[in-house]
Write a protein that holds these residues in place. Structure first.
Motif, PDB file in Angstrom:
ATOM      1  N   MET A 404      78.313  72.415  25.035  1.00 31.68           N
ATOM      2  CA  MET A 404      77.200  73.158  25.863  1.00 31.68           C
ATOM      3  C   MET A 404      77.082  74.396  25.081  1.00 31.68           C
ATOM      4  N   THR A 405      76.023  74.440  24.178  1.00 30.73           N
ATOM      5  CA  THR A 405      75.829  75.584  23.309  1.00 30.73           C
ATOM      6  C   THR A 405      74.133  75.312  23.274  1.00 30.73           C
ATOM      7  N   ILE A 406      73.415  76.613  22.930  1.00 30.70           N
ATOM      8  CA  ILE A 406      72.110  76.689  22.990  1.00 30.70           C
ATOM      9  C   ILE A 406      71.454  75.568  22.113  1.00 30.70           C
ATOM     10  N   LEU A 407      72.120  75.231  20.910  1.00 30.70           N
ATOM     11  CA  LEU A 407      71.198  74.372  20.088  1.00 30.70           C
ATOM     12  C   LEU A 407      71.406  73.075  20.684  1.00 30.70           C
ATOM     13  N   ALA A 408      72.478  72.743  21.664  1.00 30.34           N
ATOM     14  CA  ALA A 408      72.602  71.359  22.552  1.00 30.34           C
ATOM     15  C   ALA A 408      71.441  71.418  23.321  1.00 30.34           C
ATOM     16  N   TYR A 409      71.191  72.393  24.010  1.00 29.69           N
ATOM     17  CA  TYR A 409      70.178  72.572  24.776  1.00 29.69           C
ATOM     18  C   TYR A 409      68.727  72.230  24.369  1.00 29.69           C
ATOM     19  N   TRP A 410      68.566  72.663  23.316  1.00 34.72           N
ATOM     20  CA  TRP A 410      67.439  72.195  22.394  1.00 34.72           C
ATOM     21  C   TRP A 410      67.512  70.626  22.138  1.00 34.72           C
ATOM     22  N   ALA A 411      68.763  70.171  21.790  1.00 31.03           N
ATOM     23  CA  ALA A 411      68.823  68.597  21.196  1.00 31.03           C
ATOM     24  C   ALA A 411      68.464  67.897  22.676  1.00 31.03           C
ATOM     25  N   TRP A 412      68.855  68.329  23.682  1.00 34.39           N
ATOM     26  CA  TRP A 412      68.671  67.330  24.969  1.00 34.39           C
ATOM     27  C   TRP A 412      67.159  67.118  25.064  1.00 34.39           C
ATOM     28  N   SER A 413      66.405  67.930  24.802  1.00 39.93           N
ATOM     29  CA  SER A 413      64.781  67.814  24.913  1.00 39.93           C
ATOM     30  C   SER A 413      64.336  67.454  23.662  1.00 39.93           C
ATOM     31  N   ALA A 414      64.686  67.963  22.524  1.00 39.87           N
ATOM     32  CA  ALA A 414      63.985  67.704  21.305  1.00 39.87           C
ATOM     33  C   ALA A 414      64.611  66.870  20.035  1.00 39.87           C
ATOM     34  N   TRP A 415      65.653  66.193  20.305  1.00 43.53           N
ATOM     35  CA  TRP A 415      66.543  65.468  19.285  1.00 43.53           C
ATOM     36  C   TRP A 415      65.935  63.947  19.524  1.00 43.53           C
ATOM     37  N   PRO A 416      65.230  63.541  18.485  1.00 40.08           N
ATOM     38  CA  PRO A 416      64.881  62.286  18.381  1.00 40.08           C
ATOM     39  C   PRO A 416      65.588  60.975  18.335  1.00 40.08           C
ATOM     40  N   GLY A 417      66.359  61.023  19.293  1.00 35.45           N
ATOM     41  CA  GLY A 417      67.266  59.589  19.173  1.00 35.45           C
ATOM     42  C   GLY A 417      68.767  59.932  20.073  1.00 35.45           C
ATOM     43  N   PRO A 418      69.515  58.984  19.965  1.00 35.97           N
ATOM     44  CA  PRO A 418      70.736  59.079  20.828  1.00 35.97           C
ATOM     45  C   PRO A 418      71.591  60.218  20.449  1.00 35.97           C
ATOM     46  N   LEU A 419      72.378  60.754  21.429  1.00 33.10           N
ATOM     47  CA  LEU A 419      73.276  61.747  21.230  1.00 33.10           C
ATOM     48  C   LEU A 419      74.289  61.780  22.365  1.00 33.10           C
ATOM     49  N   HIS A 420      75.360  62.521  22.142  1.00 32.98           N
ATOM     50  CA  HIS A 420      76.614  62.578  23.204  1.00 32.98           C
ATOM     51  C   HIS A 420      76.584  63.902  23.141  1.00 32.98           C
ATOM     52  N   SER A 421      76.772  64.207  24.748  1.00 32.07           N
ATOM     53  CA  SER A 421      77.096  65.631  25.255  1.00 32.07           C
ATOM     54  C   SER A 421      77.966  65.562  26.404  1.00 32.07           C
ATOM     55  N   ALA A 422      77.946  66.854  26.749  1.00 30.89           N
ATOM     56  CA  ALA A 422      78.884  66.952  27.877  1.00 30.89           C
ATOM     57  C   ALA A 422      77.892  67.539  29.119  1.00 30.89           C
TER      58      ALA A 422
END
Length: 557
Positions: A404-422
């Protein structure tokens, strides 16, 4: 009359031989590991403790691989990730009291993300159960009560003969849709006592299929075929059900734009002409979804993050396909279909009529252009460049795990593909131990973990695990001097931040003290340094000092 199941009940000659001639020195712990092996487990995560020693001694006599972490909560995160990436049950061995309770926030994340974690926890001896009066170390009045509100199901053992059935029932529960963490409790003396039961050689615990009711899919298919502006929201249930192919076939058949929730990233191709990607917090996307006359929601409960913080108010007819019955119509009235996403989508694909719509891709492009223009107006080049560098450095098949970090918050919306987060439960400390679990599942593929400096300190001890197990995990730590996202929230709300600034260690020197290579990078060198770290065998750390900002919270607009 002969039934097929009669054949299953007859032991094979090998099973009979093993039953009549068990090896000496077996205990209740052996019954546990024999049952897990019989169910197909290959790896166990955990942390030993006094009351659980019977479990860990039995591991020594089994073929199961044991991966020990340094904190129980991190062991839970590792098991969660193992379950997410493999789709298999991840056993987690824990001791009584403090050891068990320390895992609760990890199990809350597993429950929110529907990860199949089989938690096997020791207890005080049978004679001491139920009162909290006997003075046993780690004793609780009702240990299972602490877990009951977190896990999917609770299974208690009081005699050795109950062990195989309890574990099999828990295994079946963990794998039946919706997947989730389960809890098995076994007292210390049951684990340590000599086992007189025969070896466990065959266990059947297949998951139940959750089949949609045909009258409901018939109505849903009719609504979609006749819709003027259908839209699909794809949640994490699509990913867990391995139903991305079915979803694409349905979307193309009815020409419905698709937006993926943060947990559903990867359910639909990012660059597809019908893809609205994952801009769930953007008001342009929210408005587009509200304007749909038929909205199909698959594998999502439309919770806080999937409804633009509960500002989303659909005006059309909602169809909701959801394996968790408690989430059906929990936030919006709908035609609720209680079913596994894959089976329900298959039924819709086979039932729905073709729906031509040449304008759908243009409507999608218009929304995405509006999103890009909004982001471009906010002077967030650094944030976009950092995310692009991370994406470019990561090999195509490598999974990524985000704290749970700012770059992850960006990735939730802008990362072009699967990811795993909390983002299921939202606890800190997920990224690195989860990445270790994924590296255990597939040692041939490098894994990326992303944390902020605040979240990194939750799991810093696991650098020892990464080194001991030689796991191929690169850990990117974005160091902004504190709890960056909380700093932003407080500044926006109160005009100043409190309790967000942190004294940090030298992360490079700290990693090197564990024998883990580390480098301090910059936004300009980030891609190059990540590429080198991911290519090197074993664990590595890349520290990026940077103050990143979130894009504007459009849900307030």
């Amino acid at each position: 009359m002969t039934h097929d199941h009669d054949l299953v009940l007859r032991p094979t000659p090998a099973q009979t031989e093993a039953a009549l001639n068990p090896p000496p020195g077996r205990t209740g712990g052996d019954l546990v590991v024999e049952t897990l092996a019989g169910l197909g487990a290959s790896t166990v995560f955990g942390l030993p403790g006094q009351h659980a020693l019977g479990l860990f001694d039995a591991l020594r006599r089994s073929d199961l691989r044991y991966v020990g972490l340094r904190v129980e909560n991190n062991a839970g995160f590792a098991a969660d990730a193992y379950g997410r990436v493999t789709g298999e049950v991840a056993p987690l061995f824990l001791s009584t009291g403090p050891g068990a309770l320390t895992s609760l926030s990890a199990l809350q994340e597993a429950a929110a993300a529907s990860a199949p974690v089989l938690t096997i926890v020791s207890q005080v001896p049978v004679a001491g159960l139920g009162g909290g009066r006997h003075g046993y170390l780690h004793e609780l009045r009702d240990q299972q009560a602490a877990f009951r509100d977190v896990v999917k199901s609770v299974h208690t053992v009081r005699t050795q003969s109950q062990i195989p059935s309890a574990i099999a029932a828990a295994w079946e529960s963990a794998l039946s849709a919706p997947h989730g963490p389960v809890y098995v409790e076994i007292p210390q003396d049951v684990l340590l006592a000599e086992a007189t039961l025969p070896q466990v050689t065959a266990v059947d615990a297949g998951p139940h299929e959750l089949v949609p009711r045909p009258e409901l899919t018939a109505v849903a298919a009719d609504l979609l075929a006749k819709a003027e502006r259908p839209v699909i929201i794809a949640g994490g249930g699509v990913v867990r059900a391995d139903a991305a192919g079915k979803l694409r076939a349905l979307a193309e058949k009815v020409n419905a734009p698709v937006v993926c929730t943060f947990g559903g990233k990867g359910a639909f191709p990012w660059e597809h002409p019908l893809s609205l990607q994952s801009w769930m917090e953007d008001r342009h996307v929210t408005d587009f979804l509200e304007d749909a006359d038929v909205l199909l929601v698959v594998g999502s409960g439309l919770g806080e993050l999937s409804s633009n913080y509960h500002t989303f108010a659909p005006r059309g007819r909602v169809i909701q396909i959801e394996a968790d019955a408690g989430k059906l119509e929990s936030n919006h009235p709908a035609l609720g279909i209680h079913a596994d996403a894959r089976l329900a989508l298959q039924a819709l694909v086979e039932t729905v009529g073709e729906r031509p719509d040449e304008k759908a891709p243009a409507r999608v492009a218009e929304v995405l252009n509006a999103v890009r223009e909004r982001i471009a107006s906010q002077e967030l080049t650094l944030e976009q460049d950092v995310l692009a560098s991370v994406r470019a450095a990561l090999p195509p098949k490598s999974p990524s795990f985000w704290d749970m970090t700012i770059l992850a918050y960006w990735a939730w919306s802008a990362w072009p593909g699967p990811l795993h987060s909390a983002q299921g439960a939202g606890g800190l400390g997920y990224g690195f131990p989860a990445a270790l679990g994924a590296a255990v599942a597939d040692p041939t593929t490098p894994v990326l973990a992303v944390s902020g400096d605040g979240g990194a300190l939750y799991s810093i001890a696991e650098l020892a695990t990464a080194k001991q197990e030689s796991l191929n995990v690169t850990w990117l730590i974005v160091d902004d001097g504190g709890y960056g996202i909380l700093r932003e929230y407080m500044n926006d709300t109160f005009g100043q931040a409190t309790a967000t600034e942190l004294t940090r260690p030298d992360y490079v020197a700290l990693a090197e003290s564990f024998g883990v290579p580390a480098v301090r990078t910059s936004p300009e060198k980030l891609r190059e340094d990540l590429v080198a770290a991911l290519a090197a065998p074993g664990p590595s750390v890349v520290v990026l000092p940077a103050l990143l900002r979130m894009f504007a919270p459009t849900h307030l607009g």
